[in-house]
Design an enzyme around this catalytic site. Structure first.
Site, PDB file in Angstrom:
ATOM      1  CE  LYS A  15      26.131  73.717  27.546  1.00 18.88           C
ATOM      2  NZ  LYS A  15      27.056  73.577  26.645  1.00 18.88           N
ATOM      3  CE  LYS A  21      35.000  73.647  19.223  1.00 14.57           C
ATOM      4  NZ  LYS A  21      35.510  72.248  19.064  1.00 14.57           N
ATOM      5  CE  LYS A  35      36.415  73.187  28.564  1.00 13.17           C
ATOM      6  NZ  LYS A  35      35.748  71.940  28.600  1.00 13.17           N
TER       7      LYS A  35
HETATM    8  P1  ADP Z   1      32.384  73.343  28.002  1.00 11.46           P
HETATM    9  O1  ADP Z   1      31.111  74.046  27.492  1.00 11.46           O
HETATM   10  O2  ADP Z   1      32.684  73.648  29.316  1.00 11.46           O
HETATM   11  O3  ADP Z   1      33.644  73.672  27.014  1.00 11.46           O
HETATM   12  P2  ADP Z   1      32.142  70.830  26.800  1.00 11.46           P
HETATM   13  O4  ADP Z   1      31.553  71.224  25.408  1.00 11.46           O
HETATM   14  O5  ADP Z   1      33.580  70.313  26.508  1.00 11.46           O
HETATM   15  O6  ADP Z   1      31.981  71.692  27.922  1.00 11.46           O
HETATM   16  O7  ADP Z   1      31.190  69.594  27.239  1.00 11.46           O
HETATM   17  C1  ADP Z   1      31.445  68.045  27.158  1.00 11.46           C
HETATM   18  C2  ADP Z   1      30.182  67.407  27.502  1.00 11.46           C
HETATM   19  O8  ADP Z   1      29.570  67.690  28.796  1.00 11.46           O
HETATM   20  C3  ADP Z   1      29.136  67.528  26.613  1.00 11.46           C
HETATM   21  O9  ADP Z   1      28.799  66.392  26.050  1.00 11.46           O
HETATM   22  C4  ADP Z   1      27.999  68.497  26.964  1.00 11.46           C
HETATM   23  O10 ADP Z   1      27.093  68.041  26.593  1.00 11.46           O
HETATM   24  C5  ADP Z   1      28.309  68.217  28.438  1.00 11.46           C
HETATM   25  N1  ADP Z   1      28.035  69.608  29.030  1.00 11.46           N
HETATM   26  C6  ADP Z   1      28.789  70.521  29.103  1.00 11.46           C
HETATM   27  N2  ADP Z   1      28.280  71.644  29.982  1.00 11.46           N
HETATM   28  C7  ADP Z   1      27.048  71.320  30.096  1.00 11.46           C
HETATM   29  C8  ADP Z   1      25.958  71.781  30.805  1.00 11.46           C
HETATM   30  N3  ADP Z   1      26.110  73.118  31.466  1.00 11.46           N
HETATM   31  N4  ADP Z   1      24.872  71.058  31.198  1.00 11.46           N
HETATM   32  C9  ADP Z   1      24.627  69.774  30.579  1.00 11.46           C
HETATM   33  N5  ADP Z   1      25.736  69.337  30.072  1.00 11.46           N
HETATM   34  C10 ADP Z   1      26.761  69.955  29.804  1.00 11.46           C
END
Ligand code: ADP
Ligand code: TRP
Length: 322
Positions: free
Chosen positions: A189, A110, A192
């Site tokens: 992947k 981060k 956000k």
């Molecule tokens: P972001 O990457 O958008 O910030 P988060 O880290 O808040 O998403 O993810 C919250 C949950 O959603 C986690 O448990 C993560 O494993 C799942 N997740 C997020 N993006 C993906 C993805 N592209 N494929 C599968 N699972 C995902």
């Protein structure tokens, strides 16, 4: 089995969040005593505007209910509605060596992304440990990226138990089987932080427009294509039923299918998948009093467990009685 997990309200939920986590949380509520919360204290480490944070908390809460988290079955609440969390986080901090926090990959990632390296971000795992221990959770379902935080939670609980006598139950991690990493519009992947998402509740016209933007190469329609490396096919495969999936896969390998056709079909499959949830979401969002009531009721149920565990932790270390 008592299960618990938290979801950061750091932006609108996307289909990666749904397939990677939320869909499985919803399934787990059937057989277990489930606690799920919107982690707004955690989101404060990245969202720095009060109105935005309030909106995200409301939206995520409503999204979860619309998608099928049942507030009568699971305890659904907002983290900061149970302020015992921050008190326990402090008690835990006092037995958490700096070196454990310093080795956290998520913190280092981060900071590298440009999030300010303040104390809250550094102490994030101690707050997460408080979330988990406060509700006596046995099993914590999370994505692979949270594994280290769960190991630290166990280490902190063991250390507290060692220093002050048996206080906390040690939770087990449950790393969600990754359906596959859901790809985003640019093929990386979906996340956000890459601005490549399709949000679950994007308006249908936006979903159609975004699907058209998914990156592809310039292989002509007639030529054979590799479905495994194509983000359009990989997304399509997550939503299509088996016979249609097999047919499109065959046409990819043989040639004779254009990306445009698959993109159009993909958009319709995504829209259909959430059609009922969208109706429920509109109804709920139009009734903020009902949401406020659900939020209050969830907090009350959560606080009953939290108060008992916090009292035990306070007594163990010599804080209080009040
Ligand atoms: P972001 O990457 O958008 O910030 P988060 O880290 O808040 O998403 O993810 C919250 C949950 O959603 C986690 O448990 C993560 O494993 C799942 N997740 C997020 N993006 C993906 C993805 N592209 N494929 C599968 N699972 C995902
Ligand atoms: N850190 C988790 C994430 O980013 C969210 C979270 C906060 C959490 N507290 C938790 C997850 C407690 C499981 C248990 O996804």
């Amino acid at each position: 089995m008592r299960i618990l997990s938290g979801i950061q309200p750091s932006g609108p939920l996307h289909i990666g969040n749904y397939l990677g986590a939320i869909r499985q949380y919803i399934a787990l509520q059937r057989e277990n005593e489930a606690f799920y919360f919107v982690a707004d204290y955690h989101a404060l480490t990245s969202v720095r505007d009060a109105e935005t944070l309030r909106r995200y908390v409301f939206d995520v809460f409503v999204d979860l209910v619309a998608l099928g988290l049942d507030p009568d079955r699971a305890v659904l609440f907002v983290q900061s509605d149970v302020p015992q969390t921050t008190e326990l986080a402090w008690l835990l901090s006092t037995v958490t060596p700096m070196s454990w926090l310093e080795k956290c990959v998520s913190y280092k990632d981060k900071v590298q992304q440009g999030i300010p390296a303040d104390h809250g971000l550094f102490a994030y795992p101690a707050l997460q440990a408080a979330d988990i221990l406060l509700y006596d959770a046995q099993l914590v379902p999370v994505g692979q990226d949270q594994k280290q935080h769960l190991e630290i939670t166990r280490d902190i609980a063991e250390r507290y138990n060692h220093v002050y006598g048996n206080t906390f139950r040690l939770p087990e991690p449950y790393i969600l089987p990754s359906v596959a990493v859901v790809p985003g519009l640019d093929g990386r992947k979906m996340s956000k932080s890459y601005a490549n998402t399709i949000e679950i509740f994007d308006p249908p016209a936006t979903i159609r427009k975004k699907c058209k933007r998914i990156v592809t190469d310039s292989t002509p329609v007639e030529a054979p294509k590799n479905p495994d490396t194509c983000p359009v096919y990989r997304l399509f495969a997550l939503f299509a039923a088996a016979p249609e999936r097999a047919e499109v896969e065959r046409r990819y390998r043989e040639g004779g299918i254009g990306y445009g056709e698959v993109k159009t079909r993909l958009a319709e499959l995504i829209i259909d998948c959430f059609v009922e949830a969208r109706v429920r979401r509109d109804e709920l969002a139009a009734n903020p009093d009902r949401i406020a009531e659900l939020r209050r009721a969830g907090a009350e149920r959560a606080a009953a467990t939290a108060a008992a565990v916090l009292e035990k932790a306070r007594a163990a270390c010599g804080v209080g009685p009040r």
